[in-house]
Design a protein around this motif. Structure first.
Motif, PDB file in Angstrom:
ATOM      1  N   LYS A  83      75.321  47.165 -23.383  1.00  0.00           N
ATOM      2  CA  LYS A  83      76.029  45.910 -23.572  1.00  0.00           C
ATOM      3  C   LYS A  83      76.205  45.552 -22.276  1.00  0.00           C
ATOM      4  CE  LYS A  83      80.704  44.332 -24.945  1.00  0.00           C
ATOM      5  NZ  LYS A  83      80.360  43.291 -25.810  1.00  0.00           N
ATOM      6  N   GLN A  84      76.108  44.258 -22.115  1.00  0.00           N
ATOM      7  CA  GLN A  84      76.313  43.448 -20.822  1.00  0.00           C
ATOM      8  C   GLN A  84      77.831  43.323 -20.628  1.00  0.00           C
ATOM      9  OE1 GLN A  84      73.629  40.325 -19.457  1.00  0.00           O
ATOM     10  NE2 GLN A  84      75.650  39.086 -19.057  1.00  0.00           N
ATOM     11  N   LEU A  85      78.217  43.899 -19.678  1.00  0.00           N
ATOM     12  CA  LEU A  85      79.765  43.765 -19.177  1.00  0.00           C
ATOM     13  C   LEU A  85      80.025  42.729 -18.354  1.00  0.00           C
ATOM     14  CD1 LEU A  85      80.270  47.482 -18.258  1.00  0.00           C
ATOM     15  CD2 LEU A  85      80.781  46.355 -20.417  1.00  0.00           C
ATOM     16  N   VAL A  86      79.219  42.096 -17.573  1.00  0.00           N
ATOM     17  CA  VAL A  86      79.478  40.887 -16.816  1.00  0.00           C
ATOM     18  C   VAL A  86      78.113  40.207 -16.323  1.00  0.00           C
ATOM     19  CG1 VAL A  86      79.901  42.110 -14.546  1.00  0.00           C
ATOM     20  CG2 VAL A  86      81.053  40.002 -14.877  1.00  0.00           C
ATOM     21  N   LYS A  87      78.100  38.921 -15.759  1.00  0.00           N
ATOM     22  CA  LYS A  87      76.997  38.410 -15.067  1.00  0.00           C
ATOM     23  C   LYS A  87      77.626  37.683 -13.925  1.00  0.00           C
ATOM     24  CE  LYS A  87      72.632  37.093 -14.172  1.00  0.00           C
ATOM     25  NZ  LYS A  87      72.076  35.955 -15.063  1.00  0.00           N
ATOM     26  N   ILE A  88      77.518  38.268 -12.734  1.00  0.00           N
ATOM     27  CA  ILE A  88      78.261  37.804 -11.582  1.00  0.00           C
ATOM     28  C   ILE A  88      77.540  36.563 -10.995  1.00  0.00           C
ATOM     29  CG2 ILE A  88      78.618  38.595  -9.109  1.00  0.00           C
ATOM     30  CD1 ILE A  88      78.559  41.500  -9.984  1.00  0.00           C
ATOM     31  N   ALA A  89      78.194  35.667 -11.174  1.00  0.00           N
ATOM     32  CA  ALA A  89      77.305  34.228 -10.950  1.00  0.00           C
ATOM     33  C   ALA A  89      77.067  33.751  -9.487  1.00  0.00           C
ATOM     34  CB  ALA A  89      78.303  33.123 -11.499  1.00  0.00           C
ATOM     35  N   GLU A  90      77.734  34.522  -8.522  1.00  0.00           N
ATOM     36  CA  GLU A  90      77.630  34.149  -7.046  1.00  0.00           C
ATOM     37  C   GLU A  90      76.380  35.047  -6.532  1.00  0.00           C
ATOM     38  OE1 GLU A  90      81.355  34.898  -5.013  1.00  0.00           O
ATOM     39  OE2 GLU A  90      81.432  37.016  -5.498  1.00  0.00           O
ATOM     40  N   VAL A  91      75.785  35.895  -7.327  1.00  0.00           N
ATOM     41  CA  VAL A  91      74.739  36.827  -6.723  1.00  0.00           C
ATOM     42  C   VAL A  91      73.560  35.799  -6.435  1.00  0.00           C
ATOM     43  CG1 VAL A  91      72.893  38.206  -7.571  1.00  0.00           C
ATOM     44  CG2 VAL A  91      75.227  38.761  -8.038  1.00  0.00           C
ATOM     45  N   TRP A  92      72.970  35.961  -5.185  1.00  0.00           N
ATOM     46  CA  TRP A  92      71.885  35.125  -4.715  1.00  0.00           C
ATOM     47  C   TRP A  92      70.672  36.070  -4.570  1.00  0.00           C
ATOM     48  CZ3 TRP A  92      69.270  35.375   0.061  1.00  0.00           C
ATOM     49  CH2 TRP A  92      68.320  34.296   0.306  1.00  0.00           C
ATOM     50  N   ARG A  93      69.777  35.730  -5.413  1.00  0.00           N
ATOM     51  CA  ARG A  93      68.633  36.445  -5.403  1.00  0.00           C
ATOM     52  C   ARG A  93      67.205  35.619  -4.786  1.00  0.00           C
ATOM     53  NH1 ARG A  93      66.412  38.518 -11.295  1.00  0.00           N
ATOM     54  NH2 ARG A  93      64.488  39.580 -10.573  1.00  0.00           N
ATOM     55  N   LYS A  94      66.654  36.768  -3.871  1.00  0.00           N
ATOM     56  CA  LYS A  94      65.425  36.237  -3.126  1.00  0.00           C
ATOM     57  C   LYS A  94      64.849  37.532  -2.496  1.00  0.00           C
ATOM     58  CE  LYS A  94      63.536  32.777  -0.151  1.00  0.00           C
ATOM     59  NZ  LYS A  94      63.560  32.007   0.977  1.00  0.00           N
ATOM     60  N   ARG A  95      63.446  37.871  -2.921  1.00  0.00           N
ATOM     61  CA  ARG A  95      62.878  38.788  -2.569  1.00  0.00           C
ATOM     62  C   ARG A  95      63.689  40.107  -2.781  1.00  0.00           C
ATOM     63  NH1 ARG A  95      61.000  38.703   3.638  1.00  0.00           N
ATOM     64  NH2 ARG A  95      60.164  40.781   2.955  1.00  0.00           N
ATOM     65  N   THR A  96      64.397  41.001  -1.651  1.00  0.00           N
ATOM     66  CA  THR A  96      65.017  42.065  -2.017  1.00  0.00           C
ATOM     67  C   THR A  96      66.525  41.788  -1.842  1.00  0.00           C
ATOM     68  OG1 THR A  96      64.996  43.031   0.262  1.00  0.00           O
ATOM     69  CG2 THR A  96      63.082  43.737  -1.622  1.00  0.00           C
ATOM     70  N   ALA A  97      67.051  40.739  -2.178  1.00  0.00           N
ATOM     71  CA  ALA A  97      68.256  40.141  -2.059  1.00  0.00           C
ATOM     72  C   ALA A  97      68.728  39.791  -3.572  1.00  0.00           C
ATOM     73  CB  ALA A  97      68.721  39.017  -1.425  1.00  0.00           C
ATOM     74  N   GLY A  98      69.993  40.242  -3.850  1.00  0.00           N
ATOM     75  CA  GLY A  98      70.454  40.042  -5.303  1.00  0.00           C
ATOM     76  C   GLY A  98      71.397  41.129  -5.501  1.00  0.00           C
ATOM     77  N   LEU A  99      71.808  41.435  -6.716  1.00  0.00           N
ATOM     78  CA  LEU A  99      72.707  42.534  -7.157  1.00  0.00           C
ATOM     79  C   LEU A  99      71.902  43.794  -7.023  1.00  0.00           C
ATOM     80  CD1 LEU A  99      75.215  43.758  -8.418  1.00  0.00           C
ATOM     81  CD2 LEU A  99      74.355  43.165 -10.950  1.00  0.00           C
TER      82      LEU A  99
END
Length: 497
Positions: A83-99
């Motif tokens: 079950k997905q509990l949350v999707k964090i909208a402010e996450v910035w993803r690039k290469r090894t950045a992200g959640l």
């Protein structure tokens, strides 16, 4: 008293049992593993995930997952339901950045807290890593509280989290691609940070009013406590010396002045001045160590008192047997090398079962991957009998680096790829490269001195630790493969540089 015909009773029992079985966990076994005495099975717990960066077992018998794109989910290990509990909208993803990092309070029933850290891009110039505490409910995460922020980047964000026996929260931060921050007492980068679970600084930290517990790190990708309360990290080296470190209060681990062992004159001088601490294990050629966990032997006795380490470049699970005091390494075994692909994280449950997270859909997949169903969570536990292919441990090999192809595969292929095509926008292709085909006087200094990120966007380390023969062999291999047709490089030409 109501009475029913026997056929109706039997029918009701069948229906009831069928309904019960719908809530039982039925996993797909894909392989078996033979240890010295025990047989294990590998099962698929979850699939089609978006790069599960961190996984954490909780004492309510569930598995929490942080997917790089920003989703936090929970798997009920009794039923296998996710079950997905949350999707964090402010996450910035690039290469090894992200959640990235995730940890659940070890007493989640009493303290329903989940901690995550993720990358945020505040504007075109400012990237940060944010540490947040959530409250866990049955269906969602609520009441996010920002505990701390540190500098971030598209790489070298570190990110791992752990809660110690002292009930304090530990955060392994990366140097954010600026090695000097690891030795800067004013920076929280390249450090192990220790805090109370409300984000405040503990009174017994080594520096008053400072989060810093230990310093001198490049890019830690694993963090775990043993049953003796010892804290270990796994850390990416540069071109050499990936490390396992035993973390002690207030200690300095040397980066960027020291990489791995203190075996160069400048490293010895720095170590003497700053009283630095050596790793308990290092690897050259590098294996790109990722998640790490401690195994107490429950359920899998052969792995008692071991660190389980996942690797990205090595594409393997390493079982690192510790000596009795936990302060040195006795032995190492390798499982699944290049079999399931890049492995990002590992954890264990209360019964000793092991869970692995693959990382084949991340920014830098290996040739032949992703596999169907990637990314996956794999479960490893005891088996009664072999029903599938039986795999066994491999011993670490002593690398022979005379061959140019071997040197390239060990040091270069993870970035520039085995076929020389590179990674678009990050690591340049070597096939057809003008720099590769340039004069030896132009090319050799690039190998020996490296390239800064200011010059190329993604830094290339210096390879001046190679012998003249090894440097000549790898440059010749690059200049004469993938359609490149340039002259060979000789050891004498390397020596002149």
């Amino acid at each position: 008293m109501l009475r029913y015909p026997k056929r109706i009773i039997v029918g009701l029992v069948v229906v009831f049992c069928y309904a019960c079985n719908q809530d039982q966990l039925h996993l797909q076994t894909i392989d078996n593993v033979q240890l010295e005495k025990n047989l294990l099975k590998v099962e698929v717990l979850a699939k089609n995930l978006d790069v599960p960066w961190d996984i954490c077992y909780a004492d309510d018998h569930s598995l929490f997952i942080a997917e790089q794109g920003g989703a936090v989910s929970r798997i009920d290990l009794a039923t296998g339901k996710k079950k997905q509990l949350v999707k964090i909208a402010e996450v910035w993803r690039k290469r090894t950045a992200g959640l990235l990092g995730l940890v659940v309070h070890p007493q989640v029933q009493k303290n329903p807290y989940l901690f995550v850290n993720y990358t945020v891009q505040k504007d075109s110039l400012l990237i940060i890593n944010r540490l947040v505490r959530y409250e866990i409910t049955a269906d969602t995460l609520k009441n996010p509280k920002v505990l701390l922020e540190v500098d971030g980047y598209t790489a070298h964000n570190g990110s791992r989290l752990a809660i110690g026996p002292d009930q304090k929260l530990y955060w392994a931060t990366g140097d954010a691609y600026f090695g000097e921050k690891a030795q800067d007492p004013k920076s929280l980068n390249g450090k192990i940070l220790r805090m109370n679970t409300d984000g405040s600084v503990p009174a017994d930290n080594p520096i008053p009013n400072s989060y810093v517990w230990a310093s001198g790190f490049r890019n830690m990708q694993g963090l775990t406590f043993s049953n003796k309360g010892l804290l270990y990290t796994s850390e990416h080296g540069d071109a050499i010396e990936d490390e396992i470190n035993l973390i002690e209060k207030g200690k300095n681990y040397g980066w960027p002045a020291i990489e791995g062992k203190e075996d160069l004159p400048a490293e010895k001088a720095f170590a003497l001045q700053h009283h630095t601490t050596l790793p308990i294990k290092s690897w050259t050629p590098v294996i790109a160590p990722a998640g790490i966990t401690y195994h107490n032997g429950k359920g899998i006795p052969e792995w008692a008192n071991s660190l389980l380490l996942t690797t990205l470049k090595g594409k393997s699970l390493r079982v690192i047997k510790l000596n009795d005091d936990g302060k040195s390494v006795k032995h190492e075994e390798i499982f699944f090398e290049k079999y399931y692909g890049r492995l990002r994280d590992v954890c264990t449950d209360k019964d000793g079962a092991v869970y692995l997270a693959t990382s084949n859909r991340d920014w830098n997949p290996s040739p032949g991957f992703p596999l169907p169903g990637d990314d996956k969570i794999l479960k490893i536990s005891k088996a009664d009998k072999a029903t599938h292919k039986v795999l066994r441990a491999e011993e670490p090999e002593t690398a022979n680096l005379v061959s140019g192809k071997t040197i390239y595969q060990q040091y270069c292929a993870s970035c520039h790829k085995e076929d020389g095509t590179g990674v678009l926008g990050t690591f340049p292709a070597l096939a057809g490269s003008a720099k590769v085909k340039a004069s030896p006087e132009t090319l050799i200094p690039i190998l020996l001195n490296g390239i800064s990120k200011e010059q190329a966007g993604a830094a290339m380390p210096a390879f001046n630790f190679l012998s003249n023969e090894e440097a000549a062999a790898v440059l010749t291999y690059i200049r004469q493969n993938w359609g490149n047709k340039a002259s060979a490089i000789t050891p004498t030409q390397i020596k002149k540089q």
